[in-house]
Design an enzyme around this catalytic site. Structure first.
Site, short mmCIF file in Angstrom:
data_model
loop_
_atom_site.label_atom_id
_atom_site.label_comp_id
_atom_site.label_asym_id
_atom_site.label_seq_id
_atom_site.Cartn_x
_atom_site.Cartn_y
_atom_site.Cartn_z
N HIS A 51 29.56 -4.58 21.29
CA HIS A 51 28.41 -3.86 21.84
C HIS A 51 27.23 -4.07 20.90
O HIS A 51 27.38 -4.63 19.80
CB HIS A 51 28.71 -2.36 21.99
CG HIS A 51 29.20 -1.70 20.74
ND1 HIS A 51 28.39 -1.45 19.66
CD2 HIS A 51 30.44 -1.25 20.39
CE1 HIS A 51 29.10 -0.87 18.72
NE2 HIS A 51 30.35 -0.75 19.12
P1 TYD Z 1 33.07 2.64 19.66
O1 TYD Z 1 31.73 2.73 19.05
O2 TYD Z 1 33.21 2.04 21.01
O3 TYD Z 1 34.06 1.87 18.68
P2 TYD Z 1 33.77 0.52 17.86
O4 TYD Z 1 33.37 0.96 16.52
O5 TYD Z 1 35.01 -0.26 17.88
O6 TYD Z 1 32.67 -0.19 18.51
O7 TYD Z 1 33.68 4.11 19.67
C1 TYD Z 1 34.98 4.40 20.14
C2 TYD Z 1 34.98 5.84 20.62
O8 TYD Z 1 34.72 6.73 19.54
C3 TYD Z 1 33.96 6.12 21.69
O9 TYD Z 1 34.55 6.99 22.65
C4 TYD Z 1 32.87 6.88 20.98
C5 TYD Z 1 33.59 7.55 19.83
N1 TYD Z 1 32.75 7.67 18.61
C6 TYD Z 1 32.33 8.91 18.19
O10 TYD Z 1 32.61 9.95 18.80
N2 TYD Z 1 31.59 8.99 17.04
C7 TYD Z 1 31.26 7.89 16.32
O11 TYD Z 1 30.58 8.00 15.27
C8 TYD Z 1 31.68 6.60 16.79
C9 TYD Z 1 31.32 5.33 16.07
C10 TYD Z 1 32.43 6.54 17.94
#
Ligand code: TYD
Length: 138
Positions: A51
């Protein structure tokens, strides 16, 4: 002001008790930190990221183990192999990122200049290309 994905070498203070590294807002990294989160226990073969953010900047350090990171501005991709805890990668806003090839027990810590906001995510690559005004077909 950095506008490119940048590998930043962090201080490493060595003594007989072991090593210590750190990063501080506006010294080693170019933004004020509002949030820190970490990724761990990643099953073999899984990927994270995939993303971009409209406004958020991040700084990524692999504290333990190793991981590979691709940062893509829609035109060029930079690849980073994070294998040492005294290097990190700065990712400006509006860059697509993929984290993959996590080693067993890899721990990746990420500092951001903002709190978590789902509205700041761009979660599909075609939307990302639209947001940077790149034609998706010519
Ligand atoms: P996501 O940002 O998609 O993960 P990655 O770091 O692999 O890109 O986040 C995964 C899930 O965690 C999503 O449901 C959002 C949640 N999340 C939070 O609640 N707080 C945070 O600070 C982050 C980074 C994610």
């Amino acid at each position: 002001m950095l506008d490119q994905p940048t590998l930043i070498q962090l201080p490493k203070i060595k003594d007989y008790r072991g090593n210590l590294s750190f990063f501080e807002s506006t010294h080693q990294i170019p933004f004020l930190i509002k949030r820190v989160y970490w990724i761990y226990d990643v099953p073999g073969g899984e990927k994270r990221g995939e993303h971009a953010y409209y406004t958020q900047q991040e700084f990524i350090v692999c504290l333990s183990g190793s991981v590979e990171l691709i940062v893509d501005n829609g035109f060029n991709k930079a690849t980073f192999q994070l294998t040492r805890s005294y290097y990190g990668v700065y990712i400006p806003a509006m860059h697509w990122r993929n984290l993959y090839n996590f080693s067993t027990n890899a721990v990746v810590v990420i500092a951001s200049n903002d709190v978590y906001k789902e509205s700041d995510y761009i979660r599909t690559y075609s939307k990302f290309l639209n947001a940077i005004n790149k034609p998706t077909h010519q």
